[in-house]
Design an enzyme around this catalytic site. Structure first.
Site: not given
Length: 276
Positions: A132, A146, A150
């Protein structure tokens, strides 16, 4: 018996150093990447199989897993490492790029995991390590897509860990951040260069970039450090879920997880929305 791990995105950065570390420790390694020619040095190792796996190509996923099992007799650990980060203002990012961000960072992880689960279930054993990011813990401006990918990966991994524990399969999350010795930032910069934010954001972007530059100059962690945490997570024999991989992000992780919501948000706003 010698154990075997399969890792995605093994041509550079975390993936390359993790593949090297496992190999050095005597593991068999299935080092997968979109372009196997990039793994020529890895392929020279007797206990490493370099093969093609593009997380956006389901056939390549099945073929890589089958090749690893055929070469080494089985797979014990999966490391989902392949990923990239979009950088820039959300409004300026095309829907196609957003789709690609999730195809690689989320749906790719899901597809690789789904493909290997029958093998792990048959053995009633296996470890899945999902790489992660600090961006899966705390939100930052300029990387909203992003962050979103995640955060999705973290939620998926935690939920999946409960399901798979019934099958003797353990799920781990490794959270790195602040690493300088990786190609990740190079791709992010290239992606950012493909979009132009509306002029209204100019002053905000300039201020945010100054904050990020300060964070970059303070970074100390290396890809080797992250590789060691991935190895530890895969081999410690525990059912621990999350591992913070770099000291650089520990203050932000602690602020997110151990302070009040109001205190945390106030701190982040004062960092990225300073009063003039």
């Amino acid at each position: 018996m010698t154990k075997t791990m399969l890792i995605t995105g093994a041509s550079t950065g975390f993936g390359l150093h993790t593949a090297q570390l496992f190999s050095d420790r005597g593991w068999n390694v299935v080092a997968t990447m979109r372009t196997p020619a990039a793994g020529a040095e890895l392929a020279k190792r007797a206990n490493v199989l370099v093969t093609r796996l593009d997380v956006q190509d389901r056939d390549s996923i099945d073929e890589a897993i089958a090749a690893g099992i055929e070469r080494f007799g089985g797979i014990d650990v999966l490391v989902n490492n392949a990923g990239f980060g979009l950088f820039g203002i959300f409004e300026a990012t095309s829907r196609e790029k957003i789709q690609e961000q999730f195809d690689v960072n989320v749906f790719g992880v899901m597809d690789v995991t789904r493909a290997i689960l029958p093998h792990f279930r048959q053995k009633q054993a296996g470890v899945i390590v999902n790489v992660s990011s600090g961006a899966g813990v705390f939100g930052l401006p300029m990387i909203s897509l992003y962050n979103a990918s995640k955060f999705a990966l973290e939620g998926f991994s935690e939920s999946l860990s409960y399901e798979l524990s019934s099958q003797g399969i353990v799920v781990k999350i490794v959270e790195p951040g602040g690493v300088v010795s990786t190609e990740f930032g190079t791709r992010s910069a290239a992606e950012a260069g493909q979009s132009t934010a509306p002029e209204d954001y100019a002053s905000f972007v300039a201020g945010a970039l100054k904050v990020f530059e300060g964070l970059r100059t303070a970074r100390l962690a290396t890809s080797e450090d992250v590789a060691q945490v991935i190895l530890n997570a895969a081999t410690d024999g525990s059912d621990r879920l999350r591992y913070v991989a770099t000291q650089d992000i520990e203050p932000l992780v602690k602020a997110r997880r151990e302070t009040s919501e109001d205190a945390y948000i106030a701190m982040m706003r004062s960092t990225f929305l300073p009063t003039s």
